[in-house]
Motif scaffolding. Structure first.
Motif, mmCIF file in Angstrom:
data_model
loop_
_atom_site.group_PDB
_atom_site.id
_atom_site.type_symbol
_atom_site.label_atom_id
_atom_site.label_comp_id
_atom_site.label_asym_id
_atom_site.label_seq_id
_atom_site.Cartn_x
_atom_site.Cartn_y
_atom_site.Cartn_z
ATOM 1 N N ALA A 154 24.935 37.368 38.175
ATOM 2 C CA ALA A 154 25.945 37.855 37.228
ATOM 3 C C ALA A 154 27.307 37.260 37.574
ATOM 4 C CB ALA A 154 26.001 39.374 37.265
ATOM 5 N N GLU A 155 27.601 37.160 38.879
ATOM 6 C CA GLU A 155 28.879 36.615 39.345
ATOM 7 C C GLU A 155 28.983 35.121 38.976
ATOM 8 O OE1 GLU A 155 31.312 38.125 40.950
ATOM 9 O OE2 GLU A 155 32.436 36.478 41.875
ATOM 10 N N LEU A 156 27.886 34.375 39.226
ATOM 11 C CA LEU A 156 27.916 32.930 38.969
ATOM 12 C C LEU A 156 28.023 32.638 37.481
ATOM 13 C CD1 LEU A 156 25.262 31.598 41.503
ATOM 14 C CD2 LEU A 156 27.745 31.379 41.617
ATOM 15 N N LYS A 157 27.243 33.375 36.698
ATOM 16 C CA LYS A 157 27.239 33.106 35.257
ATOM 17 C C LYS A 157 28.429 33.753 34.566
ATOM 18 C CE LYS A 157 22.239 33.132 34.757
ATOM 19 N NZ LYS A 157 21.238 34.038 34.242
ATOM 20 N N TYR A 187 30.350 46.553 46.579
ATOM 21 C CA TYR A 187 29.930 45.167 46.349
ATOM 22 C C TYR A 187 31.062 44.408 45.642
ATOM 23 C CZ TYR A 187 25.012 46.060 47.564
ATOM 24 O OH TYR A 187 23.851 46.359 48.229
ATOM 25 N N ALA A 188 31.703 45.083 44.679
ATOM 26 C CA ALA A 188 32.782 44.430 43.921
ATOM 27 C C ALA A 188 33.929 44.014 44.847
ATOM 28 C CB ALA A 188 33.286 45.371 42.830
ATOM 29 N N ALA A 189 34.138 44.804 45.912
ATOM 30 C CA ALA A 189 35.245 44.480 46.824
ATOM 31 C C ALA A 189 34.902 43.332 47.778
ATOM 32 C CB ALA A 189 35.599 45.728 47.641
ATOM 33 N N TYR A 190 33.602 43.090 48.002
ATOM 34 C CA TYR A 190 33.203 42.048 48.958
ATOM 35 C C TYR A 190 32.525 40.891 48.231
ATOM 36 C CZ TYR A 190 34.033 45.194 52.860
ATOM 37 O OH TYR A 190 34.605 46.021 53.767
ATOM 38 N N ARG A 193 33.853 39.041 43.168
ATOM 39 C CA ARG A 193 35.213 39.314 42.704
ATOM 40 C C ARG A 193 35.313 39.520 41.203
ATOM 41 N NH1 ARG A 193 38.094 38.986 47.037
ATOM 42 N NH2 ARG A 193 37.467 37.605 48.716
ATOM 43 N N GLN A 194 34.373 38.897 40.468
ATOM 44 C CA GLN A 194 34.432 39.051 39.014
ATOM 45 C C GLN A 194 33.872 40.412 38.573
ATOM 46 O OE1 GLN A 194 35.836 36.563 37.335
ATOM 47 N NE2 GLN A 194 35.954 35.365 39.230
ATOM 48 N N LEU A 195 33.182 41.051 39.525
ATOM 49 C CA LEU A 195 32.436 42.263 39.161
ATOM 50 C C LEU A 195 33.359 43.466 38.984
ATOM 51 C CD1 LEU A 195 29.244 43.063 39.243
ATOM 52 C CD2 LEU A 195 29.868 44.119 41.413
ATOM 53 N N GLN A 196 33.223 44.103 37.827
ATOM 54 C CA GLN A 196 33.885 45.405 37.664
ATOM 55 C C GLN A 196 32.770 46.434 37.651
ATOM 56 O OE1 GLN A 196 36.591 45.859 34.398
ATOM 57 N NE2 GLN A 196 37.564 43.893 34.821
ATOM 58 N N VAL A 201 27.845 46.927 36.324
ATOM 59 C CA VAL A 201 26.588 47.512 36.831
ATOM 60 C C VAL A 201 26.346 48.769 35.997
ATOM 61 C CG1 VAL A 201 25.338 48.450 38.820
ATOM 62 C CG2 VAL A 201 27.009 46.626 39.158
ATOM 63 N N ARG A 202 25.512 48.601 34.973
ATOM 64 C CA ARG A 202 25.295 49.695 34.013
ATOM 65 C C ARG A 202 24.028 50.451 34.425
ATOM 66 N NH1 ARG A 202 27.143 45.189 31.499
ATOM 67 N NH2 ARG A 202 25.006 44.395 31.394
ATOM 68 N N ILE A 203 24.225 51.744 34.687
ATOM 69 C CA ILE A 203 23.108 52.556 35.200
ATOM 70 C C ILE A 203 22.716 53.597 34.150
ATOM 71 C CG2 ILE A 203 22.326 54.031 37.097
ATOM 72 C CD1 ILE A 203 24.755 52.888 38.718
ATOM 73 N N THR A 204 21.451 53.605 33.793
ATOM 74 C CA THR A 204 20.953 54.588 32.824
ATOM 75 C C THR A 204 19.849 55.407 33.483
ATOM 76 O OG1 THR A 204 21.387 53.034 31.039
ATOM 77 C CG2 THR A 204 19.941 54.875 30.517
ATOM 78 N N LEU A 205 19.946 56.725 33.339
ATOM 79 C CA LEU A 205 18.941 57.621 33.923
ATOM 80 C C LEU A 205 18.190 58.297 32.779
ATOM 81 C CD1 LEU A 205 18.027 58.959 36.673
ATOM 82 C CD2 LEU A 205 19.680 60.743 36.173
ATOM 83 N N LEU A 206 16.869 58.123 32.740
ATOM 84 C CA LEU A 206 16.065 58.709 31.661
ATOM 85 C C LEU A 206 15.235 59.863 32.207
ATOM 86 C CD1 LEU A 206 14.699 55.418 30.005
ATOM 87 C CD2 LEU A 206 16.797 56.664 29.463
ATOM 88 N N GLU A 207 15.271 60.999 31.522
ATOM 89 C CA GLU A 207 14.538 62.187 31.998
ATOM 90 C C GLU A 207 13.753 62.800 30.819
ATOM 91 O OE1 GLU A 207 13.763 63.986 34.771
ATOM 92 O OE2 GLU A 207 12.828 65.395 33.376
#
Ligand SMILES: Cc1cc2nc3c(=O)[nH]c(=O)nc-3n(C[C@H](O)[C@H](O)[C@H](O)COP(=O)(O)OP(=O)(O)OC[C@H]3O[C@@H](n4cnc5c(N)ncnc54)[C@H](O)[C@@H]3O)c2cc1C
Length: 426
Positions: A154-157, A187-190, A193-196, A201-207
């Motif tokens: 994700a960072e490279l692309k 992870y974004a801090a280390y 750098r492009q990562l917000q 990082v989209r997290i979905t929880l299905l129940e």
């Protein structure tokens, strides 16, 4: 090989029993068999998966535990049982020229099976092939390394980010979602750098149930839901996953694109238990009576996730670390009495629910503690709940390492955490 007491499975329950029994009776009388070389407390696997716990620091070598606690360790998976001859078969390690250990046979007087549980996919197409579960250290490490790879891509692309879908809103799914959110910020801090974190990082929880943490009090569920929402985790309840493929998850008419899918929606007993000729229930668990003896088979006991033990009210003991711990203590007393020629325990094992704590990253937890009066419970949250949660892990370490080493190790890990990044980056 032979031993008076043979315990198969050195997890939350089996290892505690081997250590406590070994300290009393010694390595001639107590033997532990495990398919792995090192132990990690299973409730901490979501931290390994998120990278906030380093498995190489956390793992405890069975050889070391055997030396220090006075039991014999046998490395290899149990694969067969001859209950008539009281003989366990442990499979070879490696094959052909690469064979490290041959197949072995162990004669026992008393056998305890404590091999835990594995994922139950309930026949959902694609679940076994396209999801990762948190059953063992290897699974958690696989998740962590896949996450690192995805973040790098994700960072490279510089596009897209990472979609993680977690199926199952029980304690495992909820704890992983929270831990992952916390870790994604680090992870974004280390390096990334492009990562917000929340955007990429989209997290979905299905129940499937109407609320997450369905077996716990409603107050705990709603507190957990609002903590997850504050952490930008999308929670969807009342939804049934119908199929999973390499590109995502389908739930009825809704599609959830995913780079990584975690299965935390159910467990069952390991399949090989059905081949041992012992009585099992529908879930594949071994059918045990109130003394944890496998019904109708002399000298064989089972504890923890792989045992179906009904309480006086007919309800099965839940698959939890606290049940495995209590059952280990119950069997310890049974075996010590047998060894000393004393009469058996007066009553059967009865599960005592002390409550549940669910971890939300490194600083907070939420849960309920049970009072001694039936049905009475207290809601706990925040830092106090987090400290209680941490103390459960420490209590397990204390049972297998002793008080002094647990304290030294806890201090060492506290210092390491303060001198290294919060997540493991390699
Ligand atoms: C992410 C996560 C969070 C959790 N959080 C909590 C919590 O907060 N509180 C709680 O009470 N419970 C929690 N649990 C559940 C808890 O971890 C289990 O109920 C508990 O570990 C069961 O203990 P056990 O001794 O039966 O089996 P396990 O701890 O799973 O140990 C099984 C052992 O058997 C070994 N084994 C397996 N097959 C074989 C074989 N064929 N031969 C030899 N050895 C074998 C394995 O290597 C392992 O060492 C959590 C679980 C997960 C995954």
């Amino acid at each position: 090989m032979q031993s008076k007491f043979v315990i198969v499975g050195g997890g939350a329950g089996g290892l505690e029993l081997a250590c406590k029994l070994g300290r009393k009776l010694g390595p001639e009388a107590v033997m532990l068999v495990d398919s792995r070389l090192s132990h990690i407390w299973k409730p901490s696997l979501h931290e390994v998966a998120a990278g906030t716990l380093d498995v190489h620091q956390e793992g405890l070598s069975y050889q070391m535990l055997a030396h220090d606690n006075g039991f014999t360790f046998v490395y290899g998976p149990m694969q067969a049982l001859d209950a008539g001859q009281r003989l366990v078969t442990v499979a070879a390690i490696g094959s052909g020229e690469e064979q490290i250990l041959p197949e072995r046979h162990i004669r026992y007087d008393q056998l305890v099976i404590a091999v835990g549980s594995t994922s139950n996919y309930f026949g959902v197409p694609g679940a076994a092939e396209h999801t990762i579960s948190l059953n063992a250290t290897e699974d958690a490490e696989r998740f962590r390394l896949t996450l690192l790879k995805r973040l790098t891509l994700a960072e490279l692309k510089k596009d897209g980010g990472v979609d993680v879908v977690i199926i199952g809103g029980g304690a495992t799914g909820v704890e992983l979602a929270a831990e992952l959110r916390e870790a994604s910020g680090v992870y974004a801090a280390y390096g990334f750098r492009q990562l917000q974190a929340e955007r990429d990082v989209r997290i979905t929880l299905l129940e499937g149930a109407p609320r997450i943490l369905a077996p716990l009090p409603e107050k705990v569920s709603s507190a957990a839901l609002s903590l997850l929402r504050q952490r930008a985790v999308t929670v969807v309840t009342d939804t049934r996953v119908t199929a999973i493929d390499a590109a995502g998850v389908t739930a009825g008419d809704t599609r959830y694109p995913a780079h990584m899918v975690v299965w935390a929606a159910g467990i069952k007993a390991p399949d090989f238990l059905k081949t041992l000729g012992l009585p099992t229930v529908k879930s594949g668990q071994l059918d045990v009576d109130g003394t944890l003896a496998v019904k109708g088979v002399a000298g064989v006991y089972a504890l923890g996730d792989c045992a179906a033990c009904a309480g006086p009210d007919g309800k099965l003991t839940p698959p939890r670390a606290q049940a495995a711990h209590q059952q280990a203590d119950y069997l310890l007393e049974t075996f010590l009495r047998q060894h000393k020629g004393r009469p058996p325990q007066a009553g059967p094992y009865v599960y005592r629910d002390y409550g549940s704590l669910v971890s939300f990253g490194q600083t907070t937890s939420v849960g309920s503690l049970m009072g001694s009066l039936k049905g009475l419970s207290w809601f706990v949250d925040g830092f106090v709940a987090r400290m209680m949660y941490v103390s459960l892990h420490l209590m397990h370490h204390q049972a297998v390492l002793g008080t002094v080493r647990t304290a030294v190790l806890a201090l060492a890990r506290f210092l390491i955490k303060r001198s290294t990044p919060l997540v493991k980056l390699h």
